[in-house]
Write a protein that holds these residues in place. Sequence first.
Motif, PDB file in Angstrom:
ATOM      1  N   ARG A 333       0.819  -1.216   0.000  1.00 22.04           N
ATOM      2  CA  ARG A 333       0.000   0.000   0.000  1.00 22.04           C
ATOM      3  C   ARG A 333       0.856   1.271   0.000  1.00 22.04           C
ATOM      4  N   ASP A 334       1.792   1.355   0.937  1.00 21.32           N
ATOM      5  CA  ASP A 334       2.537   2.606   1.090  1.00 21.32           C
ATOM      6  C   ASP A 334       3.445   2.884  -0.110  1.00 21.32           C
ATOM      7  N   LEU A 337       1.125   4.341  -2.670  1.00 18.45           N
ATOM      8  CA  LEU A 337       0.803   5.725  -2.297  1.00 18.45           C
ATOM      9  C   LEU A 337       1.996   6.621  -2.617  1.00 18.45           C
ATOM     10  N   PRO A 349      -4.572   6.934   1.907  1.00 20.06           N
ATOM     11  CA  PRO A 349      -5.173   5.807   2.628  1.00 20.06           C
ATOM     12  C   PRO A 349      -6.436   6.278   3.335  1.00 20.06           C
ATOM     13  N   GLU A 376      -8.539  -0.820   6.621  1.00 16.61           N
ATOM     14  CA  GLU A 376      -7.526   0.226   6.788  1.00 16.61           C
ATOM     15  C   GLU A 376      -6.192  -0.161   6.144  1.00 16.61           C
ATOM     16  N   ILE A 380      -7.041   2.211  -0.830  1.00 18.15           N
ATOM     17  CA  ILE A 380      -6.415   3.414  -1.400  1.00 18.15           C
ATOM     18  C   ILE A 380      -7.494   4.210  -2.136  1.00 18.15           C
TER      19      ILE A 380
END
Length: 395
Positions: A333-334, A337, A349, A376, A380
């Motif tokens: 995810r990060d 992002l 997020p 959580e 995204i």
Amino acid sequence: MSRIDQNVVMQTLRSVLSFTDGRVGLHEPEFNGNEWRYVKECLDTGWVSSVGKFVDRFEQDLAAYTGAKHAIAVVNGTAALHVCLLLAGVERDDEVIMPALTFIAAANAVSYCGAVAHFVDSDIATLGLDPAKLADYLKEIAEVRGDACFNKRTGRRIKAVVPMHTFGHPVDLDSLVAVCDRYRIALVEDAAESLGSFYKGRHTGNWGCVSALSFNGNKVITTGGGGAILTNDPKLGALAKHLTTTAKVPHQWSFSHDRVGFNYRLPNINAALGCAQLEQLPQFVNEKRVLANVYQQAFTNVAGMSVFVEPSFAQSNYWLNVIMLDRDNAGQRDELLGISNSVGIMTRPVWTLMHEMDIYKSCPRMDKLEVAEDIEKRLINIPSSAQLGRTHARP
Ligand SMILES: *Cc1c(COP(=O)(O)O)cnc(C)c1O
């Protein structure tokens, strides 16, 4: 387990956003209607502040669009939530149930009342409060005495439930209404994100005793800053107007106030913007739904993730589009992002869960908030402005 190919994700995003040049915001306002004309009218006539015809018109137009009998315009969505809770009868030391996955405004509004937020889990199909889980939980912890519901663990009254229609997707309102009725708990919808979203054909914000809208700059329509209270109860509607306008007793020249009220009214100049924006809302929602569809098509063959689709009972405004990474890929995810934001395509997020923040971590909650925690980790938000759908909407 297959890793997500960042290049494929970025190419897919770019293919949907191909006609934009440079930076793409998450949700940008647009003023191509009567905004200039109406605001100029305020300046030309001097009616810029607490009263004026645009406030009345905005309230009427909101009621007409949402189907609610009464709409009361206020300074922002948080103020709307605060007054909604008071109207629902929330008092000091009551508990108010809400999803752990929500925006901080609802928890703060509960605190303003001197009450205590109580966090419950979400439903993966709606991203909002899970009524079935809530029913099981209340069976365990709650008891109805007379016309009120009490938390057996804390001894406090549970006065209200505040579901939130996450990113514009309605929660399962029929099921939730049934649970609230059974336990004598007031239903207050946080509809801040769901203007233009319908549940089984009827606009969100019509199921509880009162509900809150927001017209912040990043919402579907904006008044700069603003909000509204919706209700179908004439008494609550009148009380909402009274409370948000300093609780002044109507009189031609004397000032008397019959309770501690709030100066929460929306200025006429903001309402002027709102009237012009509301004229374009059906068009914005159409374009946003086209964009959602284009994202869904574009990402069908991208491995390791999916684009969130509205629940079957809903017609959503798709306020913010959602990419859900598969569970195995949550760790990326990060990275995603980072790369998208670094090239000017804004993504973000979901909010930090309420029970994970120091200010609310000691509040009562379900022992397990596993769905909220799962969402959580792998959600995204991607660019979702109405104008991004416009090019695709052209035949
Ligand atoms: C935007 C928002 C609010 C608050 O609205 P403001 O106008 O910014 O005070 C409340 N709840 C949710 C879910 C929101 O998204």
